[in-house]
Design an enzyme around this catalytic site. Structure first.
Site, mmCIF file in Angstrom:
data_model
loop_
_atom_site.group_PDB
_atom_site.id
_atom_site.type_symbol
_atom_site.label_atom_id
_atom_site.label_comp_id
_atom_site.label_asym_id
_atom_site.label_seq_id
_atom_site.Cartn_x
_atom_site.Cartn_y
_atom_site.Cartn_z
ATOM 1 N N HIS A 80 -16.905 -62.757 -45.548
ATOM 2 C CA HIS A 80 -17.515 -62.230 -46.347
ATOM 3 C C HIS A 80 -16.732 -62.664 -47.688
ATOM 4 C CE1 HIS A 80 -18.929 -58.681 -44.786
ATOM 5 N NE2 HIS A 80 -17.853 -58.722 -42.684
ATOM 6 N N PHE A 81 -17.521 -62.989 -48.971
ATOM 7 C CA PHE A 81 -16.526 -64.687 -49.521
ATOM 8 C C PHE A 81 -16.779 -64.115 -51.114
ATOM 9 C CE2 PHE A 81 -17.103 -68.758 -46.536
ATOM 10 C CZ PHE A 81 -15.635 -68.463 -45.922
ATOM 11 N N ARG A 82 -17.097 -62.757 -50.979
ATOM 12 C CA ARG A 82 -16.875 -61.817 -52.323
ATOM 13 C C ARG A 82 -17.880 -61.957 -53.742
ATOM 14 N NH1 ARG A 82 -15.807 -58.381 -48.938
ATOM 15 N NH2 ARG A 82 -13.885 -57.268 -48.843
ATOM 16 N N ASP A 318 -15.195 -62.634 -39.152
ATOM 17 C CA ASP A 318 -14.815 -61.508 -40.143
ATOM 18 C C ASP A 318 -14.358 -61.652 -42.077
ATOM 19 O OD1 ASP A 318 -15.464 -58.818 -41.261
ATOM 20 O OD2 ASP A 318 -15.004 -57.726 -39.587
ATOM 21 N N HIS A 322 -9.174 -59.473 -49.443
ATOM 22 C CA HIS A 322 -8.069 -57.998 -50.530
ATOM 23 C C HIS A 322 -7.338 -58.801 -51.001
ATOM 24 C CE1 HIS A 322 -11.793 -54.988 -49.565
ATOM 25 N NE2 HIS A 322 -11.223 -55.878 -47.990
#
Length: 463
Positions: A80-82, A318, A322
């Site tokens: 998840h590279f945002r 995964d 954050h």
């Protein structure tokens, strides 16, 4: 490192603007599909031209890799590279740089960005962003909703369809049986899913309403939530004869469900479910919070045995960054997820050092198996004609993970302070060296991964 001004690659795999370059890597112990051998590997521009190449051949660069092992580049099939939308946590530039440091040469990224990746147009937008910013190769899943089944059926240039069977992050929950039946029945791409049963999670949330103890996260997202959703997804896959990949197995109870796969089912484990558990909450607090939640030490052991036995085929991260400010909010305001791409290979190489597995097994779980699961062309092996995505690893190198050394934009690791033995030291992407012992070549750009879904996935006889 080599001057990056001559090494910029166009995103068409067939065209490199860079001057063609031949590199000979000699004296390494090379992990081949047939085992480990002391051979020389010749890289001609972006491809592996020869294994056991003649030492006297004329090349542009000779790499003496004595004392090191050469492995295929790692393929991380769940990150998840945002970007777009949440780039204060991570972006494709910082994340791909962290990948290069960690020996990951190809990533497959999830659709729960802002906006979500639920259309072919948004897939194309993400590929364009990666072409501009990513130091390593890339692919992007298309996310399922109850309303976008036509988009799912028409999508190409993607590893597959991602379903959130249970809410995790964002607004991609698909929980109705009717919608799930249609997705499995009316699409052809491989499907993968986040499996936590939404009704179980919500019932448990009601039981623990008002809690501020992050350890309750593993009681809310408990074993039953994971097992119920995984069983439901496997039933859909078998009834519709549809290829399905179980993401981030978090419980030992799921291992038994995965043994009777019928050639349709594959699964993966992540480092936090292999090496961290509920006993780590007092030490790590909300840094340990993840979806699915970590479970018991016994679950760690059972998941590891699932890898060893072949019930689980892939190790992925995964990677879900954050900021520390966000993670340090009191539970349940704290978000779930942790970064891992720059340390995942080292965590597994450390298991080689501890004699818990072999280097060949690590290469299978992290390189060959994900290429087979997602039908990625030309990756996952050191063999003639394959892409020159390569990593030199030093199995004797001891190094401590430190937050202040992390490349990921969020700047922390759940393994801060832990010393591991076995680290990647040099990384090539499509024949171009992008990382060497702490130094990066920022001019390198990766390529869009190519998917040939007619190949038939992990269980196909031909890769």
């Amino acid at each position: 490192m080599v001057d990056g001004t001559n090494l910029i690659c166009h995103n068409d795999r067939a065209l490199c603007i860079a001057t063609p370059m031949k590199t000979l890597i000699k004296n390494a112990q090379v992990v081949l599909p047939t085992g480990i051998e002391s051979v020389s590997v010749l890289v001609d521009n972006s491809r592996i031209a020869s294994v056991d190449a003649a030492a006297h051949i004329r090349v542009d660069e000779v790499v003496d890799a004595a004392g090191l092992h050469l492995i295929p580049g790692v393929i991380d099939d769940q990150v998840h590279f945002r970007e777009p939308g949440l780039t204060h946590k991570e972006d494709l530039g910082t994340a791909s740089k962290a990948c290069a440091k960690g020996g990951i040469t190809t990533f497959l990224e999830m659709p729960n960005t802002t906006p979500t990746t639920t259309t072919r147009e948004r897939l194309a937008e993400k590929r364009a962003l990666a072409a501009e910013k990513s130091l390593v190769n890339y692919g992007f899943y298309i996310g399922a909703t109850p309303e976008n089944i036509e988009e799912l059926s028409l999508a190409t240039d993607t590893p597959g369809i991602k379903i959130f069977i249970g809410s995790s992050t964002g607004d991609l929950l698909v929980d109705s049986q009717e919608a799930l039946e249609r997705i499995f029945a009316e699409t052809a791409l491989p499907i993968t899913a986040h499996c936590e049963d939404e009704s179980t999670v919500q019932a448990n949330k009601a039981k623990f309403a008002g809690t501020s103890d992050v350890a309750d996260h593993s009681r809310i997202r408990n074993v039953s939530a994971a097992v119920t959703a995984t069983r439901r997804a496997l039933d859909l896959a078998h009834r519709h004869h549809h290829r399905f990949h179980v993401l981030h197995v978090s419980t030992g109870a799921e291992i038994e469900l995965l043994r009777d796969h019928g050639g349709l089912i594959t699964a993966e484990a992540c480092p936090h479910h292999l090496f961290l558990n509920t006993e780590d909450y007092p030490r790590l607090g909300t840094l340990l919070q993840a979806n699915p939640s970590v479970k018991s030490a016994e679950d760690n052991a059972q998941i590891w045995q699932g890898l060893i036995s072949g019930a689980i085929q892939v190790v992925a991260t995964d990677h879900a960054p954050h900021t520390l400010e966000e993670k340090h909010q009191p539970y349940p305001l704290s978000p779930s997820g942790m970064p891992c791409v720059e340390n995942s290979l080292a965590l597994l190489l450390n298991q080689v050092h501890l004699d818990n597995c072999s280097l060949e097994q690590v290469v299978h779980w992290m390189c060959d198996a994900p290429a087979r699961v997602w039908d990625i062309v030309g990756k996952g092996r050191i063999a003639e004609g394959y892409d020159a995505d390569l990593v030199l690893v030093d199995l004797s190198l001891r190094h401590q993970i430190r937050n202040e050394e992390q490349i990921t934009k969020c700047g922390w690791s759940a393994w801060h302070g832990e010393t591991l033995t076995g680290w990647p030291v040099r990384t090539w992407v499509m024949g171009r060296e992008v990382y060497r012992a702490g130094t990066f070549n920022p001019a390198i750009r990766g390529f869009a991964a190519q998917f040939d879904h007619a190949r038939g996935g992990y269980w196909a006889t031909e890769c």
